[in-house]
Structures are given as C-alpha cells and as structure tokens.
Enzyme design. Structure first.
Site, PDB file in Angstrom:
ATOM      1  CG  HIS A 133     -17.530  -5.780  12.344  1.00 47.09           C
ATOM      2  ND1 HIS A 133     -18.245  -4.948  11.519  1.00 47.09           N
ATOM      3  CD2 HIS A 133     -16.948  -4.978  13.268  1.00 47.09           C
ATOM      4  CE1 HIS A 133     -18.098  -3.692  11.928  1.00 47.09           C
ATOM      5  NE2 HIS A 133     -17.316  -3.688  12.989  1.00 47.09           N
ATOM      6  CD  GLU A 134     -15.355  -5.675  16.494  1.00 44.49           C
ATOM      7  OE1 GLU A 134     -14.311  -4.984  16.488  1.00 44.49           O
ATOM      8  OE2 GLU A 134     -16.491  -5.176  16.450  1.00 44.49           O
ATOM      9  CG  HIS A 181     -12.364  -2.776  13.368  1.00 42.01           C
ATOM     10  ND1 HIS A 181     -12.409  -1.585  12.674  1.00 42.01           N
ATOM     11  CD2 HIS A 181     -13.601  -2.931  13.918  1.00 42.01           C
ATOM     12  CE1 HIS A 181     -13.609  -1.037  12.799  1.00 42.01           C
ATOM     13  NE2 HIS A 181     -14.355  -1.837  13.553  1.00 42.01           N
ATOM     14  CG  HIS A 190      -7.723  -0.585   8.842  1.00 40.58           C
ATOM     15  ND1 HIS A 190      -8.694   0.362   9.105  1.00 40.58           N
ATOM     16  CD2 HIS A 190      -6.879   0.007   7.966  1.00 40.58           C
ATOM     17  CE1 HIS A 190      -8.450   1.462   8.420  1.00 40.58           C
ATOM     18  NE2 HIS A 190      -7.345   1.272   7.725  1.00 40.58           N
TER      19      HIS A 190
END
Length: 708
Positions: free
Chosen positions: A497-498, A501, A504
């Site tokens: 998940h992290e 980020h 991105h």
C-alpha cells in the site's frame, strides 16, 4: 496513508496515532539559534538533494523555518505591491517559487516530528503550528495579492498558457476563494483567529494522544496472562528489569495481540486500555475535540457554509456531504448484515468451545481466528515464516514494480538517515536512468507515531530540476536480537500500500511542485496505494517473495489457496468498523455552528446509532473520537470516507487489469502514463474515466468484500 506536507507547509500536522515520545530535554539557547552553520538554509549536496542527517540537529529546524517564513513574507509583499501589470511569471510563478526554504525545512521537520520525535521537536511543533496558519492567511487573505490573481483568472482564456500553467493559475485562484479571499476585512481578521486556533488545537491533540498511547501501554506481570502470544514477540516486549512485559498500544481500537491471547481477562484488559486511552486523566482529549469541532463549524459559517464538511469537500471527487452519505447508504446495510452473520458464526464457535458468554469486541479477533482456521484451515503462524521483511520488500514490492513499470533498485548505504533502522534504496527507470531515492522506515519505536504513511523529502518538479526523494513509514514490531522480521499478511499488504503512494510520487512528471505527484484530492490520493495492494497476492509476485526464511522454499500452493479463499473472511467486520469511523468523522464535521456539544461520548454513541452502525454489538468503530488522529490531528477532517471511496476505485481499476491481461509491462505503462504520472494536472474524474473507459463501478468492490 499519504502524509505529504502540503504546499506552504500548512499546519495539517502529521497524525500522532500510536506509541510514546522519547524524553530528550533540550532547551534552545540564543547561541544555538544562530543560523550561521545551519545546514537547512542551503540545499543539500547529497545525491538528489537528500537531507544530510549527519549534519542536521534538532536546534536547526526552528530558525530555518522562521527564516523561510520571513523570506516568503518578503516575496509575497513584493508580488502584492508590484506596480507592474500582473502576468503569470510575476504573480503565479513568483508565488509558486516563494516558499522554497520553508517547504524544504518543514518537510524534513515533519518527517522527524512523526517518525522520530522528542520533547524538543514537539515543543517546536507546537510553537510553529499557529505561525504556519498565520503564514497561510498572510498569503490567501492578502487583498492585493488576490486582486492580481483575479485579474489573471478573469482573462485566463487570453493568456495563451500551456495546460499545466493554466491549471496552476486555476488551483491558486480556487484556493484563494476557498480560504476566504472574498471576505470583508473584518471577517478576515475573525478567520485568522479561527485558523490559528485550529492549528494550535490539532497540534495539541496529536501531542496529547502520543502521551495517551504511551501511558496506555499495558504491563502483564505473569506469563500465563499472555498465553498464546508469540515467544519472539514477548522477548521484544520484556521489561529491562526482567519483570513483566509491556504491550504498547496500536493506533486502532482493536489490538493485534487480541487475535492470539488465550486469557479472556487479558484480552479485555488490553482492549479497554485502548478504548479508554484518551478519555481520562491528564491525556483526555475530549475537551480538545469539543473546542476543535466548534471552531471548525464557526469557520465554515463565516465562509458561508452550513458546516465544515461542506467547506472542506469543495476540491474533492465527492464534492458534498450528501454525496458521501449517499455512497455509504449503499454499503452500510450490506456491511452490517454480513457482520451480523459473522458475529453469529463466532458466537457458535464460542459455544462449541464449551464457553457461555456473549461475544464482546475483545473476543472477536481471537474466536474469528478459530473460525478462519476451521473454515479455511489457515493459521497466521503458518504463513508468517514465508513473509520475511526484506524478501517482501525486494522480491515482492520492488519485483511487482519492475514487472509493471520496469523500475529497478540498488541499496545505498552511503546516505545518512535519521535513525539506524532506516535503510535507503536508489531506484532506476527501465533504461537505467535515475528515478529517485526511497527511504524505508518500517519498525515501531516509542518516538514514532502509529500507523503507516508516505511523504517526500524532495518533491519532483521540472521547475527546480528535482527528482523525488520519498519515504515510507510503517510500525512493524521489531524482533529481538538478530531474529528475522516475519510479517503478518496485513503488514505485507500495508507495505505494498505505502509503496503505491511512493510510486505516485516517483512517477510524477510535473513542472510545478504544488501540482506534483500526490498533491491530489484526499479521495483520490489513496487510490494508487490501495490499487498496489492487489499485487501482493498475484501468483507471479507472491511466489517470488513468499520464501521460507529458513529453508528458502517457495510458499506451497496449498497455503496460497487458503489465503485467497479466506480473502472475503471477516469483511463484514472490516467494512463496518471503517464505515463507523468514516461516519463519525462526517457527523463531527456536519455539526451546525449553532450546536454545542456537551458530551463527546454521548455524541459518538448517538452518531453510530443514527447511521445504524451500532447494530452489531461486537463491532466497534476502527477509531473512537478520542483517538481519531486522522481527523483531529491530521489532514483527514471530513475526509476519512476517502479510504472507502478509493477502495471502490482500486477494485474497479484492478477489474480492468484482470480483463486486459493482468500484470503486464504494457498495462503498467499505460496506467503510469495516464494516471500515476499526472499529479494534479487534470480533472480527476476525467483522468480516471479516460484511463478506464468508463466511470467507476461499485460492483467489483462488493464482490471483493464478499458482499455480493
């Protein structure tokens, strides 16, 4: 969670969700405040402009940020008082470039404030919060400056700006309007008071909660009270004097150990410590909450809105509280119905074990694990040996990024870090070009806030010719001695998940830093991160990283099948607890400015009843109001719904991948080119639709949750 420090370093302070601070008393003398040898005042000479933590000291931050504030003030005065006709360059671009020192120093500061704090940093954080709020007002409530932006905005069609520059102008203009630029001079002064108060209260909430988490840690003196708990974990939590074991609190309501603790009284003790951590004694946050929601409501009224959520949601995909509530109305009945069925199943399990008590929240995870083992024959302890931390990161997270986007990595041991547990990688494009630096800070410690997040030390921008320097923070229990760090599947998923980020941020391709990478609406920023979780169980990825830490053997297909088959297990509980937190947030922030809250606990109870999220007795909200750091100390006020909103997007997006060949280099590049690289340069709804070929649909989310 994304915690990128916003442009102008606004006082959306990093959420302090868990663990306590290390006590380190340092009083800054006038001599220490001297800036002559302050490394923060100039750009770092390290690769990518990475912070030189071998030189940076706690006493450097305050003077550097104060100098940054002063430099920006002078720049803003020059822009606002210019007698030249406003142009993009002398107004918009000039403002964009005005906060370089302030942004650079504050980004590093808030990293340490969240991940490795101490009393000195906390003191500086409290002192600087109202100053940052005042700085924001100095810009966005400046009548002369706004007049120049309005002049440009009114004739934007004739300026012949390229698309990103036009977007920058539009974003600034909208920010001025949202911030209150159209208010009267008298009302602007009132607003400044509100903004300063909000900044002070959110910072105080975060500090109080950090203390509450520390004070709430539970000590067990008898080992039989901890029967069922992993021995390696107990070694890491044994008190230094050898007497007892102290269990720190995680930021959520439920605590990880409740899944394995056999002693019911111990479970209840740990659960209630978490539940009551911040509603009693010196660390009671309830008065802060009452004051904070009241000030936010008054701010919204002054700005012409019925409540704070209406004001806050203006630049989001959801747009209004009504749209958020409409979205939830389609989820709550399905979630609570499934949660009730799960509750009934667990109650049967309790009875089958010869027990005769009503299922309580502290029992749920323990007996749910029994149900999972019985239904799916899956034991968390069976899979943890296959999830060794470095393997998960390098052969899982990085490997998936290579297959999708072609990026590669190499460790960098020559880059200084802010803590010995932090390690650094350099990332490269498929053709070998440098992409950026990635810092991994994965282990829990008393000086770190709870939860997990991503942010930048250096934000990508062509304006400054900057490549990104990005970090991920997690809170994985550190094993004792030289024992390997073996992860739960939830921790594996969080790591993916992290890094979503991070991708991105790494793939940002913007001219201007305030439009770069993750500088998007809250209800879009969690989409790339949640989407990246999908690759954790993708067969090709899973088999590459899920290797037994002793034998190196690949995880057997039998275990993979069990993990997948249990994917919809406990999803009624999971979604209900999230919806409960989201609705608490929305109800706190749709309070009328005329309503005064007398009792925080009573309001919370009524809020859950109003939305029928209290129907299943044993499912508490993921966060109680008193320790809901996301909304009272972080940047998610009226925005916690975004996790569920973006969950809809990520399941819909993964559905597209499944229907178009899955994990392929071509699909990854298309996703990067059309979504991950765009930052905040496009309308988000249009961006998604252009990539997907249609608006997002909720059906894939319901299917993934086992609700359809």
């Amino acid at each position: 969670m994304n915690k990128a420090i916003p442009f102008l370093a606004l006082a959306l302070i990093i959420a302090a969700c868990n663990d306590s601070k290390e006590k380190e008393k340092t009083n800054l003398s006038e001599e220490q405040m001297d800036n002559t040898e302050n490394p923060l005042l100039s750009e770092s000479t390290l690769p990518y402009g990475a912070p030189n933590f071998s030189k940076i000291k706690d006493e450097n931050f305050k003077p550097a940020m104060l100098e940054g504030i002063e430099q920006q003030k002078n720049a803003v005065e020059t822009i606002a008082n210019s007698e030249e006709e406003p142009t993009f360059d002398n107004t918009v671009l000039a403002l964009e470039k005005s906060g370089e020192l302030l942004n650079r120093s504050s980004e590093i500061f808030y990293t340490l404030a969240g991940a490795n704090t101490n009393e000195t940093l906390q003191s500086v954080e409290e002192e600087m919060a109202p100053k940052f709020a005042a700085q924001n007002d100095m810009i966005y409530l400046n009548e002369k400056l706004f007049k120049r932006f309005k002049t440009l905005h009114d004739k934007k069609e004739t300026l012949n700006l390229e698309a990103e520059s036009l977007k920058l102008l539009e974003e600034y203009y909208e920010d001025f309007e949202i911030a209150g630029a159209n208010l009267s001079s008298e009302d602007k002064e009132k607003l400044k008071v509100y903004n300063e108060k909000i900044a002070t209260l959110t910072t105080k909430f975060g500090k109080t909660l950090l203390d509450a988490n520390n004070a709430g840690a539970v000590t067990f003196m008898n080992k039989e009270d901890l029967a069922g708990v992993d021995e390696d974990f107990l070694k890491s939590k044994e008190n230094k004097d050898g007497k007892g074991w102290t269990i720190p609190l995680q930021n959520t309501t439920q605590q990880p150990l409740l899944q394995s603790m056999e002693n019911r009284a111990s479970r209840e003790k740990l659960y209630k410590a978490a539940w009551h951590r911040a509603d009693q004694g010196a660390n009671d946050t309830r008065e802060l909450i009452k004051e904070l929601v009241e000030v936010r409501a008054q701010k919204a009224k002054l700005l012409g809105f019925n409540n704070y959520a209406e004001w806050s949601l203006q630049k989001t995909m959801a747009k209004t509280p009504e749209n958020v509530n409409k979205f939830f109305s389609g989820l709550i009945p399905a979630a609570t119905t499934k949660a009730q069925a799960e509750s009934d199943e667990i109650q049967k399990m309790i009875k089958s074990k010869g027990q005769d008590f009503k299922l309580e929240p502290w029992d749920w995870n323990y007996y749910a694990e029994m149900v999972r083992k019985e239904k799916y024959d899956l034991d968390e302890n069976q899979i943890k040996p296959y999830f060794e931390l470095k393997n998960v990161l390098e052969k899982g997270v990085f490997y998936a990024a290579n297959k999708l986007y072609g990026i590669t990595y190499k460790p960098r041991t020559d880059i200084p870090t802010y803590h010995e547990d932090v390690f650094v990688y350099e990332l490269f494009e498929e053709n070998g070009d440098a992409l950026g630096l990635f810092y991994a800070d994965f282990f829990a410690r008393p000086s770190k806030s709870g939860g997990a997040w991503m942010s930048n030390f250096v934000t990508q921008s062509k304006l400054y010719n900057k490549k990104p320097v990005i970090y991920n923070v997690l809170n994985i229990p550190k094993p004792a001695g030289n024992e390997p760090a073996l992860l739960t599947y939830d921790e594996v998923s969080t790591m993916f998940h992290e890094f979503g980020h991070a991708l991105h941020g790494f793939f940002a391709d913007q001219q201007y830093p305030s439009l770069s990478g993750t500088a998007v609406a809250r209800d879009f920023v969690e989409f790339p991160s949640q989407f990246n979780e999908n690759w954790a169980l993708y067969p090709e990825i899973l088999k590459n990283y899920a290797l037994h830490y002793k034998t190196g053997e690949q995880i057997p297909q039998q275990l993979i099948d069990k993990i997948k088959n249990s994917g919809t297990f406990n999803q009624g509980y999971s979604l209900t607890e999230n919806l409960a937190g989201s609705n608490l947030d929305m109800q706190w922030h749709t309070i009328s400015p005329d309503k005064k809250i007398e009792d925080v606990n009573a309001f919370e109870k009524q809020a859950l009843s109003n939305t029928k999220l209290d129907l299943v007795h044993a499912v508490p909200p993921r966060y109680r109001s008193t320790y809901f750091s996301h909304i009272f100390a972080g940047g998610y006020a009226a925005g916690y719904y975004s996790y569920s909103w973006t969950e809809m997007l990520h399941h819909d997006a993964y559905n597209w991948f499944e229907n178009n060949g899955g994990l392929t280099r071509e699909n990854g590049q298309r996703f990067r080119d059309m979504v991950l690289s765009k930052g905040n340069t496009l309308n988000l709804e249009k961006m998604y639709k252009d990539w997907r070929g249609s608006d997002p649909k909720i059906q894939p989310m319901l299917k993934a949750r086992g609700l359809k």
